[in-house]
Write a protein that holds these residues in place. Structure first.
Motif, PDB file in Angstrom:
ATOM      1  N   GLY A   1      -5.466   6.613 -93.011  1.00 47.90           N
ATOM      2  CA  GLY A   1      -4.026   6.416 -92.859  1.00 47.90           C
ATOM      3  C   GLY A   1      -3.675   4.952 -92.722  1.00 47.90           C
ATOM      4  N   ASP A   2      -2.491   4.725 -92.162  1.00 46.55           N
ATOM      5  CA  ASP A   2      -1.941   3.380 -92.037  1.00 46.55           C
ATOM      6  C   ASP A   2      -1.982   2.981 -90.564  1.00 46.55           C
ATOM      7  N   ILE A   3      -2.607   1.879 -90.269  1.00 42.13           N
ATOM      8  CA  ILE A   3      -2.763   1.444 -88.869  1.00 42.13           C
ATOM      9  C   ILE A   3      -1.407   1.258 -88.182  1.00 42.13           C
ATOM     10  N   THR A   4      -0.389   0.871 -88.936  1.00 46.10           N
ATOM     11  CA  THR A   4       0.902   0.592 -88.292  1.00 46.10           C
ATOM     12  C   THR A   4       1.571   1.867 -87.771  1.00 46.10           C
TER      13      THR A   4
ATOM     14  N   PHE B   1      -8.537   0.883 -84.472  1.00 51.42           N
ATOM     15  CA  PHE B   1      -9.121  -0.255 -85.190  1.00 51.42           C
ATOM     16  C   PHE B   1      -8.999  -0.077 -86.694  1.00 51.42           C
ATOM     17  N   PRO B   2      -8.651  -1.124 -87.427  1.00 53.59           N
ATOM     18  CA  PRO B   2      -8.849  -1.079 -88.880  1.00 53.59           C
ATOM     19  C   PRO B   2     -10.291  -1.500 -89.181  1.00 53.59           C
ATOM     20  N   ALA B   3     -10.654  -1.439 -90.443  1.00 54.60           N
ATOM     21  CA  ALA B   3     -11.997  -1.888 -90.848  1.00 54.60           C
ATOM     22  C   ALA B   3     -11.966  -3.418 -90.962  1.00 54.60           C
ATOM     23  N   ILE B   4     -12.038  -4.052 -89.781  1.00 55.30           N
ATOM     24  CA  ILE B   4     -11.928  -5.526 -89.684  1.00 55.30           C
ATOM     25  C   ILE B   4     -12.903  -6.197 -90.659  1.00 55.30           C
ATOM     26  N   SER B   5     -12.430  -7.218 -91.328  1.00 51.05           N
ATOM     27  CA  SER B   5     -13.225  -8.089 -92.221  1.00 51.05           C
ATOM     28  C   SER B   5     -13.583  -7.479 -93.578  1.00 51.05           C
ATOM     29  N   THR B   6     -13.246  -6.201 -93.807  1.00 49.05           N
ATOM     30  CA  THR B   6     -13.723  -5.575 -95.047  1.00 49.05           C
ATOM     31  C   THR B   6     -12.764  -5.722 -96.225  1.00 49.05           C
ATOM     32  N   GLY B   7     -11.640  -6.410 -96.009  1.00 46.66           N
ATOM     33  CA  GLY B   7     -10.694  -6.631 -97.102  1.00 46.66           C
ATOM     34  C   GLY B   7     -10.847  -8.041 -97.635  1.00 46.66           C
ATOM     35  N   ALA B   8      -9.876  -8.883 -97.334  1.00 52.40           N
ATOM     36  CA  ALA B   8      -9.873 -10.271 -97.806  1.00 52.40           C
ATOM     37  C   ALA B   8     -11.152 -11.014 -97.394  1.00 52.40           C
ATOM     38  N   TYR B   9     -11.745 -10.628 -96.275  1.00 50.85           N
ATOM     39  CA  TYR B   9     -12.916 -11.352 -95.770  1.00 50.85           C
ATOM     40  C   TYR B   9     -14.246 -10.866 -96.344  1.00 50.85           C
ATOM     41  N   GLY B  10     -14.221  -9.805 -97.137  1.00 46.96           N
ATOM     42  CA  GLY B  10     -15.373  -9.450 -97.967  1.00 46.96           C
ATOM     43  C   GLY B  10     -16.600  -8.875 -97.289  1.00 46.96           C
TER      44      GLY B  10
ATOM     45  N   GLY C   1      -0.548 -14.922 -89.770  1.00 46.45           N
ATOM     46  CA  GLY C   1      -0.086 -13.831 -90.627  1.00 46.45           C
ATOM     47  C   GLY C   1      -0.777 -13.916 -91.974  1.00 46.45           C
ATOM     48  N   GLY C   2      -0.559 -12.912 -92.799  1.00 51.84           N
ATOM     49  CA  GLY C   2      -1.226 -12.895 -94.101  1.00 51.84           C
ATOM     50  C   GLY C   2      -0.994 -11.573 -94.783  1.00 51.84           C
ATOM     51  N   GLY C   3      -1.973 -11.130 -95.586  1.00 54.68           N
ATOM     52  CA  GLY C   3      -1.835  -9.866 -96.304  1.00 54.68           C
ATOM     53  C   GLY C   3      -2.513  -8.739 -95.544  1.00 54.68           C
TER      54      GLY C   3
ATOM     55  N   ASN D   1      -5.162  -5.758 -84.976  1.00 53.94           N
ATOM     56  CA  ASN D   1      -4.817  -6.465 -86.203  1.00 53.94           C
ATOM     57  C   ASN D   1      -6.060  -7.190 -86.722  1.00 53.94           C
ATOM     58  N   ALA D   2      -6.195  -7.258 -88.044  1.00 57.66           N
ATOM     59  CA  ALA D   2      -7.272  -8.050 -88.668  1.00 57.66           C
ATOM     60  C   ALA D   2      -6.670  -9.411 -89.010  1.00 57.66           C
ATOM     61  N   ALA D   3      -6.753 -10.325 -88.042  1.00 59.79           N
ATOM     62  CA  ALA D   3      -6.033 -11.600 -88.135  1.00 59.79           C
ATOM     63  C   ALA D   3      -6.942 -12.723 -88.632  1.00 59.79           C
ATOM     64  N   ASN D   4      -6.359 -13.927 -88.733  1.00 61.25           N
ATOM     65  CA  ASN D   4      -7.145 -15.132 -89.064  1.00 61.25           C
ATOM     66  C   ASN D   4      -7.102 -16.102 -87.886  1.00 61.25           C
ATOM     67  N   THR D   5      -7.931 -17.141 -87.928  1.00 66.17           N
ATOM     68  CA  THR D   5      -8.074 -18.029 -86.764  1.00 66.17           C
ATOM     69  C   THR D   5      -6.764 -18.751 -86.425  1.00 66.17           C
TER      70      THR D   5
ATOM     71  N   VAL E   1      -3.840  -5.724 -93.461  1.00 67.94           N
ATOM     72  CA  VAL E   1      -3.423  -5.170 -92.173  1.00 67.94           C
ATOM     73  C   VAL E   1      -2.430  -6.115 -91.485  1.00 67.94           C
ATOM     74  N   ASP E   2      -2.753  -7.393 -91.509  1.00 74.39           N
ATOM     75  CA  ASP E   2      -1.924  -8.408 -90.845  1.00 74.39           C
ATOM     76  C   ASP E   2      -0.489  -8.373 -91.384  1.00 74.39           C
ATOM     77  N   GLY E   3      -0.369  -8.376 -92.699  1.00 68.11           N
ATOM     78  CA  GLY E   3       0.956  -8.337 -93.315  1.00 68.11           C
ATOM     79  C   GLY E   3       1.696  -7.062 -92.944  1.00 68.11           C
ATOM     80  N   ALA E   4       0.970  -5.942 -92.977  1.00 73.41           N
ATOM     81  CA  ALA E   4       1.600  -4.643 -92.687  1.00 73.41           C
ATOM     82  C   ALA E   4       2.094  -4.593 -91.241  1.00 73.41           C
ATOM     83  N   ILE E   5       1.284  -5.121 -90.312  1.00 74.41           N
ATOM     84  CA  ILE E   5       1.671  -5.080 -88.887  1.00 74.41           C
ATOM     85  C   ILE E   5       2.896  -5.954 -88.640  1.00 74.41           C
TER      86      ILE E   5
ATOM     87  N   VAL F   1      -8.695   4.051 -91.507  1.00 73.35           N
ATOM     88  CA  VAL F   1      -9.111   3.469 -92.788  1.00 73.35           C
ATOM     89  C   VAL F   1      -8.146   3.904 -93.886  1.00 73.35           C
ATOM     90  N   PHE F   2      -8.033   3.039 -94.868  1.00 69.55           N
ATOM     91  CA  PHE F   2      -7.025   3.235 -95.893  1.00 69.55           C
ATOM     92  C   PHE F   2      -7.408   4.290 -96.922  1.00 69.55           C
ATOM     93  N   ASP F   3      -8.671   4.320 -97.326  1.00 73.64           N
ATOM     94  CA  ASP F   3      -9.026   5.212 -98.442  1.00 73.64           C
ATOM     95  C   ASP F   3     -10.238   6.083 -98.112  1.00 73.64           C
TER      96      ASP F   3
HETATM   97  N1  AR6 Z   1      -3.869   0.369 -92.465  1.00 75.60           N
HETATM   98  C1  AR6 Z   1      -5.210   0.549 -92.399  1.00 75.60           C
HETATM   99  N2  AR6 Z   1      -6.094  -0.175 -93.116  1.00 75.60           N
HETATM  100  C2  AR6 Z   1      -5.599  -1.116 -93.956  1.00 75.60           C
HETATM  101  C3  AR6 Z   1      -4.213  -1.373 -94.089  1.00 75.60           C
HETATM  102  C4  AR6 Z   1      -3.329  -0.575 -93.295  1.00 75.60           C
HETATM  103  N3  AR6 Z   1      -2.006  -0.740 -93.339  1.00 75.60           N
HETATM  104  N4  AR6 Z   1      -4.043  -2.379 -94.990  1.00 75.60           N
HETATM  105  C5  AR6 Z   1      -5.282  -2.739 -95.410  1.00 75.60           C
HETATM  106  N5  AR6 Z   1      -6.222  -1.965 -94.795  1.00 75.60           N
HETATM  107  P1  AR6 Z   1      -7.747  -7.016 -94.435  1.00 75.60           P
HETATM  108  P2  AR6 Z   1      -9.800  -8.807 -93.278  1.00 75.60           P
HETATM  109  C6  AR6 Z   1      -7.685  -2.049 -94.906  1.00 75.60           C
HETATM  110  O1  AR6 Z   1      -7.752  -7.820 -95.688  1.00 75.60           O
HETATM  111  O2  AR6 Z   1     -10.781  -8.486 -94.338  1.00 75.60           O
HETATM  112  C7  AR6 Z   1      -5.219 -11.238 -93.933  1.00 75.60           C
HETATM  113  O3  AR6 Z   1      -4.563 -12.026 -94.866  1.00 75.60           O
HETATM  114  C8  AR6 Z   1      -8.259  -2.735 -96.116  1.00 75.60           C
HETATM  115  O4  AR6 Z   1      -8.422  -1.796 -97.171  1.00 75.60           O
HETATM  116  O5  AR6 Z   1      -6.442  -6.634 -93.864  1.00 75.60           O
HETATM  117  O6  AR6 Z   1     -10.248  -8.875 -91.855  1.00 75.60           O
HETATM  118  C9  AR6 Z   1      -5.333 -11.913 -92.569  1.00 75.60           C
HETATM  119  O7  AR6 Z   1      -4.226 -12.736 -92.294  1.00 75.60           O
HETATM  120  C10 AR6 Z   1      -9.586  -3.269 -95.602  1.00 75.60           C
HETATM  121  O8  AR6 Z   1     -10.610  -2.267 -95.693  1.00 75.60           O
HETATM  122  O9  AR6 Z   1      -8.533  -7.800 -93.234  1.00 75.60           O
HETATM  123  C11 AR6 Z   1      -6.601 -12.707 -92.665  1.00 75.60           C
HETATM  124  O10 AR6 Z   1      -6.385 -13.965 -93.270  1.00 75.60           O
HETATM  125  C12 AR6 Z   1      -9.347  -3.499 -94.111  1.00 75.60           C
HETATM  126  O11 AR6 Z   1      -8.124  -2.842 -93.816  1.00 75.60           O
HETATM  127  C13 AR6 Z   1      -7.454 -11.853 -93.578  1.00 75.60           C
HETATM  128  O12 AR6 Z   1      -6.563 -11.059 -94.368  1.00 75.60           O
HETATM  129  C14 AR6 Z   1      -9.232  -4.953 -93.699  1.00 75.60           C
HETATM  130  O13 AR6 Z   1      -8.630  -5.718 -94.720  1.00 75.60           O
HETATM  131  C15 AR6 Z   1      -8.334 -10.901 -92.787  1.00 75.60           C
HETATM  132  O14 AR6 Z   1      -9.155 -10.197 -93.678  1.00 75.60           O
END
Ligand code: AR6
Length: 180
Positions: free
Chosen positions: A15-18, A121-130, A35-37, A27-31, A39-43, A161-163
């Protein structure tokens, strides 16, 4: 899927963390806490500007990788947002596992201090952070399980988790870390 440990429960939902009504959401934030894309953007979108305003007022120096800071949750149903800074994946030999676990533990300590019964918790670091999803799932599941076995609370730790791919990885990881 839910795992009951006696001292607390661990669960995985897709589902959606928000949208979570747990006391705290992570929130999966940056240092820079800028803000950003993802989870961070959604929150920040769903929670409104109060969250960023408080973040800037209280944490103008940001937050180091492996740490977490707390703000209110603006328009969200949760009471608190815990902004965690996970590591950027650089191959796994530059301290990333310890940093991911530290960020997760920092959130759990904040949650206990705030009196939270539940945290998502979202899956911290598994999106933009790879960070590879399977390794992050193992790390977060083990860290949370160890924490709730040894501390009083939170009563519920939910991984949101999203998917489906991520859901299956977290379900596998939880099954693997549960004490037999
Ligand atoms: N609800 C649940 N999970 C989500 C959602 C949501 N609304 N949106 C994305 N995910 P990420 P990171 C999943 O990139 O890797 C930001 O720009 C997504 O599919 O949000 O820690 C911050 O500002 C992925 O599996 O976080 C930082 O700069 C997981 O959440 C940077 O990205 C985390 O993806 C942090 O990157």
């Amino acid at each position: 899927m839910k795992v009951r440990l006696g001292t607390g429960d661990l669960e995985v939902v897709q589902g959606d963390i928000t949208q979570q009504t747990t006391d705290a959401i992570v929130n999966a934030a940056n240092t820079a806490l800028a803000g950003g894309g993802g989870v961070d953007g959604a929150i920040h979108r769903a929670g409104g500007p109060a969250i960023m305003q408080e973040t800037q007022e209280r944490y103008s120096a940001g937050c180091p990788t492996g740490g977490a800071v707390v703000t209110g949750a603006g328009n969200l149903s949760a009471k608190w947002v815990i902004h965690a800074v996970g590591p950027v994946w650089k191959g796994g030999r530059q301290g990333e596992p310890a940093q991911l676990a530290a960020a997760c533990r920092a959130c759990l300590f904040h949650a206990v201090e705030l009196g939270c019964q539940s945290i998502s918790f979202p899956a911290i670091s598994t999106g933009a952070y790879g960070y590879p999803l399977d390794l992050a799932a193992n790390n977060l599941a083990k860290t949370c399980m160890d924490f709730i076995r040894w501390h009083r609370g939170p009563r519920l730790v939910r991984f949101v988790v999203f998917d489906e791919v991520a859901r299956l990885q977290f379900e596998r990881a939880l099954r693997e870390v549960v004490p037999k």
